[in-house]
Design an enzyme around this catalytic site. Structure first.
Site, PDB file in Angstrom:
ATOM      1  N   ASN A  23       0.835  -1.246   0.022  1.00  0.00           N
ATOM      2  CA  ASN A  23       0.108  -0.007   0.024  1.00  0.00           C
ATOM      3  C   ASN A  23       0.884   1.300  -0.056  1.00  0.00           C
ATOM      4  OD1 ASN A  23       0.493   1.132   2.694  1.00  0.00           O
ATOM      5  ND2 ASN A  23      -0.568  -0.659   3.508  1.00  0.00           N
ATOM      6  N   ASN A  72      -7.912  -7.919   9.867  1.00  0.00           N
ATOM      7  CA  ASN A  72      -7.922  -8.509   8.760  1.00  0.00           C
ATOM      8  C   ASN A  72      -8.151  -9.802   8.934  1.00  0.00           C
ATOM      9  OD1 ASN A  72      -5.718  -6.032   7.794  1.00  0.00           O
ATOM     10  ND2 ASN A  72      -7.774  -6.151   6.843  1.00  0.00           N
ATOM     11  N   ARG A  91       0.445 -11.598   2.126  1.00  0.00           N
ATOM     12  CA  ARG A  91      -0.153 -11.636   3.511  1.00  0.00           C
ATOM     13  C   ARG A  91      -1.018 -13.006   3.480  1.00  0.00           C
ATOM     14  NH1 ARG A  91      -3.072  -6.984   6.124  1.00  0.00           N
ATOM     15  NH2 ARG A  91      -3.137  -8.484   7.827  1.00  0.00           N
ATOM     16  N   ARG A 138      -9.153  -3.969  -2.043  1.00  0.00           N
ATOM     17  CA  ARG A 138      -8.764  -5.425  -1.374  1.00  0.00           C
ATOM     18  C   ARG A 138      -9.573  -6.155  -1.641  1.00  0.00           C
ATOM     19  NH1 ARG A 138      -4.092  -4.761   1.789  1.00  0.00           N
ATOM     20  NH2 ARG A 138      -2.806  -3.505   1.152  1.00  0.00           N
ATOM     21  N   HIS A 167      -8.499   0.034   2.810  1.00  0.00           N
ATOM     22  CA  HIS A 167      -9.451  -0.645   3.573  1.00  0.00           C
ATOM     23  C   HIS A 167     -10.456   0.336   4.149  1.00  0.00           C
ATOM     24  CE1 HIS A 167      -6.105  -4.001   4.697  1.00  0.00           C
ATOM     25  NE2 HIS A 167      -7.241  -4.386   3.921  1.00  0.00           N
ATOM     26  N   ASP A 169     -11.717   0.313   7.036  1.00  0.00           N
ATOM     27  CA  ASP A 169     -11.508   0.996   8.205  1.00  0.00           C
ATOM     28  C   ASP A 169     -10.591   1.898   8.504  1.00  0.00           C
ATOM     29  OD1 ASP A 169      -9.078  -0.340   8.258  1.00  0.00           O
ATOM     30  OD2 ASP A 169      -9.416  -1.883   9.709  1.00  0.00           O
ATOM     31  N   ALA A 255       3.291   1.026   8.140  1.00  0.00           N
ATOM     32  CA  ALA A 255       2.653   0.040   7.159  1.00  0.00           C
ATOM     33  C   ALA A 255       1.379   0.029   6.717  1.00  0.00           C
ATOM     34  CB  ALA A 255       2.573  -1.334   8.232  1.00  0.00           C
ATOM     35  N   CYS A 261      -6.828  -1.189  12.928  1.00  0.00           N
ATOM     36  CA  CYS A 261      -6.137  -2.372  12.322  1.00  0.00           C
ATOM     37  C   CYS A 261      -5.482  -3.424  13.205  1.00  0.00           C
ATOM     38  CB  CYS A 261      -5.241  -1.786  11.242  1.00  0.00           C
ATOM     39  SG  CYS A 261      -5.651  -0.596  10.120  1.00  0.00           S
TER      40      CYS A 261
HETATM   41  N1  ARG Z   1       0.306  -3.458   5.855  1.00  0.00           N
HETATM   42  C1  ARG Z   1      -0.888  -3.957   5.992  1.00  0.00           C
HETATM   43  C2  ARG Z   1      -1.670  -4.087   4.348  1.00  0.00           C
HETATM   44  O1  ARG Z   1      -1.491  -3.169   3.698  1.00  0.00           O
HETATM   45  C3  ARG Z   1      -1.655  -2.922   6.808  1.00  0.00           C
HETATM   46  C4  ARG Z   1      -3.067  -3.513   7.073  1.00  0.00           C
HETATM   47  C5  ARG Z   1      -3.801  -2.578   7.715  1.00  0.00           C
HETATM   48  N2  ARG Z   1      -4.956  -3.139   8.481  1.00  0.00           N
HETATM   49  C6  ARG Z   1      -6.392  -2.661   8.370  1.00  0.00           C
HETATM   50  N3  ARG Z   1      -7.402  -3.327   8.816  1.00  0.00           N
HETATM   51  N4  ARG Z   1      -6.661  -1.523   7.899  1.00  0.00           N
HETATM   52  O2  ARG Z   1      -2.445  -5.063   4.217  1.00  0.00           O
END
Ligand code: ARG
Length: 282
Positions: A23, A72, A91, A138, A167, A169, A255, A261
């Site tokens: 991201n 997630n 992931r 996503r 995302h 959230d 991140a 998150c």
């Molecule tokens: N580095 C992770 C990703 O890009 C961060 C995830 C953050 N999670 C969230 N629920 N927004 O997937």
């Protein structure tokens, strides 16, 4: 123990770091300070415990730095965990550890719809009876609809249009039935209209505070926990009778994540009508 005590899943950042870039926030040369990340995560944990939550922990796994983002892992509905299928291969290794955790802890584990990506509560949040579902960056819209049919709930798909808010959230936070925070520019016109029509008390977040992850807040009762640097949000929330607690989470912002998150609500978010109806508890 109080049957209605909020229950949250977290994962210690032992193997956390910026090891890949999936991201726009992530830059491998902008590495997280590991000791500081541990401190910040511990402070968040302490704050949530203090606010009255019960916290369960997942065991961290070497080579899976983003396992800390438990939001997630799955989407929880009553006693069911709808597991994630991550869009990025980086992931996907998390999926079996997530499945194991929920199975071992007595949830009914169900896979995401076939041939769709689904990133759990990161993209699917209840506000009242409705499941608001972010797609494009996503998770897939079709998968959200199928999950809604399976669970017998209405899904409101909202398209995410800004890669920094990849995302749901990161730009939307239900507070209570009929009440939520949102960052308007992360949605298209249609999404903004849908949110405004369905949520009577919608609190807009300013751009500079959205960038500080103001929308990525954890709601525990009438307490809202966010990253440091969101004074306007705290003021708007105070007007609506919430107490805001800030805690620095700079190392996780690197991140693309923040307070929300790093957590997964196992007993249903405060804003989910189903929690308020039957008080289900994992
Ligand atoms: N580095 C992770 C990703 O890009 C961060 C995830 C953050 N999670 C969230 N629920 N927004 O997937």
């Amino acid at each position: 123990m109080d049957a209605r005590q909020p229950h949250i899943l977290m994962c210690p950042p032992v193997f956390y770091g910026i090891e890949y870039e999936i991201n726009p926030w992530m830059k491998r040369e902008r590495q997280a300070d590991h000791d500081l990340a541990i401190k910040q995560w511990n402070n968040l944990l302490a704050m949530l415990l203090d606010a009255g939550a019960k916290v369960s922990l997942m065991t961290p796994v070497r080579g899976l730095p983003d396992l800390v983002f438990t939001a997630n892992a799955a989407m929880i509905f009553q006693r069911t965990a709808v597991l994630a299928r991550f869009r990025h291969p980086q992931r996907q290794g998390e999926e079996r550890y997530d499945a194991e955790w929920f199975t071992e802890h007595g949830l009914q584990v169900t896979p995401p719809p076939a041939n769709t990506y689904f990133e759990g509560a990161g993209d699917a949040l209840f506000c009242g009876e409705d499941l608001f579902a972010g797609y494009r960056m996503r998770s897939d819209a079709r998968g959200h609809q199928e999950i809604g049919q399976r669970l017998g709930v209405r899904v409101i798909p909202v398209e995410l249009v800004d890669p920094y808010y990849y995302h749901l959230d990161t730009c939307f936070c239900p507070l209570a039935p009929g009440e939520a925070l949102y960052y308007p520019a992360a949605f298209d016109e249609y999404g903004q209209t849908a949110l405004r029509e369905l949520i009577p008390h919608l609190i807009p977040v300013a751009r500079e505070e959205a960038e500080a992850f103001a929308c990525n807040a954890v709601v525990v009762g009438r307490t809202v926990v966010t990253n440091a640097g969101c004074p306007q949000l705290a003021a708007s929330l105070a007007q609506r009778g919430y107490r805001t607690l800030e805690t620095p989470l700079s190392e996780f912002v690197k991140a693309g994540g923040s307070a929300k998150c790093l957590t997964l609500r196992l007993d249903g978010e405060e804003a989910a009508a189903w929690r308020n109806v039957d008080g289900n508890q994992v």
